[in-house]
Design a protein around this motif. Sequence first.
Motif, PDB file in Angstrom:
ATOM      1  N   LYS A  88       0.812  -1.216   0.000  1.00 55.38           N
ATOM      2  CA  LYS A  88       0.000   0.000   0.000  1.00 55.38           C
ATOM      3  C   LYS A  88       0.848   1.271   0.000  1.00 55.38           C
ATOM      4  CE  LYS A  88      -4.072  -2.027   2.164  1.00 55.38           C
ATOM      5  NZ  LYS A  88      -5.123  -1.883   3.200  1.00 55.38           N
ATOM      6  N   LYS A 138       4.422   1.172  -4.793  1.00 55.21           N
ATOM      7  CA  LYS A 138       3.515   0.921  -5.922  1.00 55.21           C
ATOM      8  C   LYS A 138       4.021   1.600  -7.191  1.00 55.21           C
ATOM      9  CE  LYS A 138      -0.851   1.496  -5.423  1.00 55.21           C
ATOM     10  NZ  LYS A 138      -2.144   2.108  -5.047  1.00 55.21           N
ATOM     11  N   ASP A 170      -4.180  -2.441  -3.301  1.00 51.69           N
ATOM     12  CA  ASP A 170      -4.534  -1.262  -2.492  1.00 51.69           C
ATOM     13  C   ASP A 170      -5.577  -0.450  -3.242  1.00 51.69           C
ATOM     14  OD1 ASP A 170      -4.546   0.710  -0.524  1.00 51.69           O
ATOM     15  OD2 ASP A 170      -2.918   1.821  -1.482  1.00 51.69           O
ATOM     16  N   THR A 178      -8.886   3.638  -8.003  1.00 54.88           N
ATOM     17  CA  THR A 178      -7.958   2.596  -8.423  1.00 54.88           C
ATOM     18  C   THR A 178      -8.630   1.625  -9.383  1.00 54.88           C
ATOM     19  OG1 THR A 178      -7.112   2.728  -6.154  1.00 54.88           O
ATOM     20  CG2 THR A 178      -6.174   1.043  -7.572  1.00 54.88           C
TER      21      THR A 178
END
Length: 562
Positions: free
Chosen positions: A301, A306, A330, A337
């Motif tokens: 996360k 990422k 996440d 997302t």
Amino acid sequence: MTHALGFTEEDLRRLAGTRSFERGLGYLSAVSRLDIGVAVITATVDGTDAYEVELAEDEAGGLTGWCDCPYGQDGNFCKHCVALGLTVLGQTHCVQQQRSAATSRTRLLNTWLEARTREELLALVREQLADDRDLRRRLELRAATAGQDTVTARERILSLLDTRPFARYGYVEYADARAYGQQATEAVNALRTLTASGQAGAAVEVAREALLALGRAYGEIDDSDGLIGVVATGLAEAHLEACRTALPDPVETAEWLVGHLLDDGNDVTDTELFDYREVLGEPGMARARELVVAAWRANPKGWTQKYLMERLLKADGGSVDALVAVHAADLAPNGHTHLVIAKELEAAGRAAEALEWAERGLREAESDRGPDDDLVAFVCERYARACRLADVVALRRDLLGARPSLAAYQYLRTAARAAGAWDGSERAGALEVLKAAAQPQKDQWYDGSALVDALMDDADLDAAWQAAADGYADQQQWLSLADRIRDRQPADALTVYLRWIDPLRKQTGDSTYERMAELLLSARSCHRTLGTEAEFAAYLAALRTDQKRKRKLMATLDQHGL
């Protein structure tokens, strides 16, 4: 080069604003030590203190001003700059002569310096070094970087990045950030000199320390102008240049680089992993991949983790499914997302899966945070492409029910009209949703309902008037409605204006007086349409008598012809 002034009094007024310009008029006699150069004009202006002021003209004729007064250090074109500019404009007749003299002085100085012997120039420099500590330190640094004294060079470079001399209260304020940035720029130049003088290996190590030092200090600097960010970028570029020259151990470099990228202090530099591909080679890149994957698995996360995983996968041509897995670890609570994943899948030619992810985002979005507007637009657009207009309407209807607002109503109206289903039960149902979400209250000043806004947006003014009368409008909505009906229903509009004038009688302040004048002008317009100007004159006379002690209000009314 032209010697004429490239600015006018109007330019000074525009740069300073009316207030500072007018205050500058009172400082004309406070200007001293005026020096008109070819492109830069300097002087001292006495105010609360003796301030150093500088005006500069660029080749395009633009004018900038700098002053070390508090207001000027905040980046404003202050009254002292105005005073200097006006003083120079008052001497236009001799500007060309003074600028020509400045050019001649520069030429004479250059000629004199060129005629000095080596010993004379050295004596002159040593004389200046004895009196100017900053100059001495800068030249000591240049000497260390040009020679082989890397220990001294490191010490001097890191000292240039030390914020303590500029942090009067433990923090580098805006007024001091410019001077700190100018000093820190010397550190960047010194690192590049180290590399150019055959000491790239040392430059690599010192640059690492410099990046760490600035990264830790950056949060304690007011970098409103972005100058320190430019320094940080310069340090990162100097490190990369040194690495390309020295070609340090690729695996060790990869380990440092990934650690640096994952460090919060890297936010100021924007260092990019793939800029180092040439330096790292395949062994270094392989090690960097291992570290990035491990960091992401440990903290899926983390924003940086990422981002690095996404960059690796895209740069290496990784599978879309692997990229989806990174994002899916996440998921944002508003569905954003899901939208990112949907776009990646759609770009890979997997439109059906993309829509499934987007629809999932709508279902999983938390009610208080979503769904994301762009996600909704994405789904609606794909439904429309597939001629699923009824589904667009249903989605917009659900969103209006979940979060009633004028915007949600407008989106539903557009969708329903495209589907030929707006006039009738769809509109009636939407208005009922807005009505149910509102709390009617008489004479409320704020928090009017979306119901009244929607009816006015539909140009259904009779219904809007009735909703307002039922208590669903605030002051601003009442006034907006009155403005729209004034020509055809002047008597109704007049009651609104008079109703909102009365509370203002008990208030004071410039904004209140301006608002009262606006309402009185609107009321007068209604009386003129009704042919009752005498009635308005009597009302205005009574109001002026009642409010006569408010001299500022009387002046405001006079200004508006009331």
